[in-house]
Design a protein around this motif. Structure first.
Motif, PDB file in Angstrom:
ATOM      1  N   GLN A 204       0.830  -1.197   0.000  1.00  0.00           N
ATOM      2  CA  GLN A 204       0.000   0.000   0.000  1.00  0.00           C
ATOM      3  C   GLN A 204       0.864   1.247   0.000  1.00  0.00           C
ATOM      4  OE1 GLN A 204      -3.401   0.421  -0.083  1.00  0.00           O
ATOM      5  NE2 GLN A 204      -3.501  -1.769  -0.507  1.00  0.00           N
ATOM      6  N   VAL A 205       0.320   2.276  -0.610  1.00  0.00           N
ATOM      7  CA  VAL A 205       1.002   3.574  -0.686  1.00  0.00           C
ATOM      8  C   VAL A 205       0.050   4.633  -0.168  1.00  0.00           C
ATOM      9  CG1 VAL A 205       1.931   5.323  -2.236  1.00  0.00           C
ATOM     10  CG2 VAL A 205       2.457   2.902  -2.627  1.00  0.00           C
ATOM     11  N   GLN A 206       0.546   5.509   0.669  1.00  0.00           N
ATOM     12  CA  GLN A 206      -0.240   6.635   1.155  1.00  0.00           C
ATOM     13  C   GLN A 206       0.360   7.924   0.577  1.00  0.00           C
ATOM     14  OE1 GLN A 206       1.146   4.337   3.638  1.00  0.00           O
ATOM     15  NE2 GLN A 206      -0.650   3.124   3.101  1.00  0.00           N
ATOM     16  N   LEU A 207      -0.521   8.828   0.173  1.00  0.00           N
ATOM     17  CA  LEU A 207      -0.104  10.090  -0.424  1.00  0.00           C
ATOM     18  C   LEU A 207      -0.720  11.240   0.356  1.00  0.00           C
ATOM     19  CD1 LEU A 207      -0.771   9.122  -4.142  1.00  0.00           C
ATOM     20  CD2 LEU A 207       1.429   9.076  -2.960  1.00  0.00           C
ATOM     21  N   VAL A 208       0.102  12.210   0.723  1.00  0.00           N
ATOM     22  CA  VAL A 208      -0.391  13.364   1.470  1.00  0.00           C
ATOM     23  C   VAL A 208       0.051  14.637   0.753  1.00  0.00           C
ATOM     24  CG1 VAL A 208      -0.354  14.612   3.656  1.00  0.00           C
ATOM     25  CG2 VAL A 208      -0.311  12.104   3.644  1.00  0.00           C
ATOM     26  N   GLU A 209      -0.936  15.430   0.353  1.00  0.00           N
ATOM     27  CA  GLU A 209      -0.659  16.675  -0.367  1.00  0.00           C
ATOM     28  C   GLU A 209      -0.580  17.856   0.593  1.00  0.00           C
ATOM     29  OE1 GLU A 209      -3.870  14.579  -3.090  1.00  0.00           O
ATOM     30  OE2 GLU A 209      -3.654  15.022  -0.946  1.00  0.00           O
ATOM     31  N   SER A 210       0.095  18.891   0.146  1.00  0.00           N
ATOM     32  CA  SER A 210       0.125  20.149   0.873  1.00  0.00           C
ATOM     33  C   SER A 210       0.397  21.272  -0.123  1.00  0.00           C
ATOM     34  CB  SER A 210       1.212  20.142   1.953  1.00  0.00           C
ATOM     35  OG  SER A 210       2.493  19.980   1.378  1.00  0.00           O
ATOM     36  N   GLY A 211       0.059  22.500   0.293  1.00  0.00           N
ATOM     37  CA  GLY A 211       0.405  23.655  -0.519  1.00  0.00           C
ATOM     38  C   GLY A 211      -0.735  24.347  -1.230  1.00  0.00           C
ATOM     39  N   GLY A 212      -1.934  23.840  -1.105  1.00  0.00           N
ATOM     40  CA  GLY A 212      -3.052  24.509  -1.754  1.00  0.00           C
ATOM     41  C   GLY A 212      -3.390  25.824  -1.073  1.00  0.00           C
ATOM     42  N   GLY A 213      -4.292  26.586  -1.694  1.00  0.00           N
ATOM     43  CA  GLY A 213      -4.705  27.845  -1.096  1.00  0.00           C
ATOM     44  C   GLY A 213      -5.328  28.785  -2.103  1.00  0.00           C
ATOM     45  N   LEU A 214      -5.452  30.036  -1.673  1.00  0.00           N
ATOM     46  CA  LEU A 214      -6.048  31.090  -2.501  1.00  0.00           C
ATOM     47  C   LEU A 214      -4.942  31.959  -3.071  1.00  0.00           C
ATOM     48  CD1 LEU A 214      -8.455  32.800  -3.493  1.00  0.00           C
ATOM     49  CD2 LEU A 214      -8.382  33.985  -1.274  1.00  0.00           C
ATOM     50  N   VAL A 215      -4.960  32.136  -4.377  1.00  0.00           N
ATOM     51  CA  VAL A 215      -3.950  32.927  -5.068  1.00  0.00           C
ATOM     52  C   VAL A 215      -4.639  33.842  -6.074  1.00  0.00           C
ATOM     53  CG1 VAL A 215      -1.910  32.835  -6.563  1.00  0.00           C
ATOM     54  CG2 VAL A 215      -2.238  31.112  -4.799  1.00  0.00           C
TER      55      VAL A 215
END
Length: 116
Positions: A1-12
């Motif tokens: 199994q592989v887990q993926l965690v995103e970061s860095g989104g927002g309002l631009v």
């Protein structure tokens, strides 16, 4: 199994830049392709950019010249640098990984909103 965690989104604001990162954990030795997809409300999920283990990249026509995907194998991360952002780039962005066996993994998604 592989887990993926995103970061860095927002309002631009339009014309701005944003960098999204995704960290993989678990059976990362089995990952061949990593990439980013996005889904705007009422639309199907679409490819933004992918990168293979050997470094070959592919971009959607809509983001070519504005987006760069990179991968750090030692840190098990894939990064999406987005420049000259447009309102139509607004979507939930999902990190994706595909194993050598063709198994697909998805992150939980991160919201990117381009608005003034």
């Amino acid at each position: 199994q592989v887990q993926l965690v995103e970061s860095g989104g927002g309002l631009v604001q339009p014309g701005g830049s944003l960098s999204l990162s995704c960290v993989a954990s678990g059976s990362t030795f089995n990952i061949n392709i990593m990439g980013w997809y996005r889904q705007a409300p009422g639309t199907q999920r679409e490819l933004v950019a992918i990168i293979t283990l050997s470094g070959t990249t592919r971009y959607a026509d809509s983001v070519k010249g504005r987006v760069t995907i990179s991968r750090d194998l030692s840190k098990r991360t894939v990064t999406l640098q987005m420049n000259s952002l447009k309102p139509e780039d607004t979507a939930v962005y999902f990190c994706h990984a595909e194993s050598f066996q063709g198994v697909h993994y998805w992150g939980q998604g991160t919201q990117v909103t381009i608005s003034s």
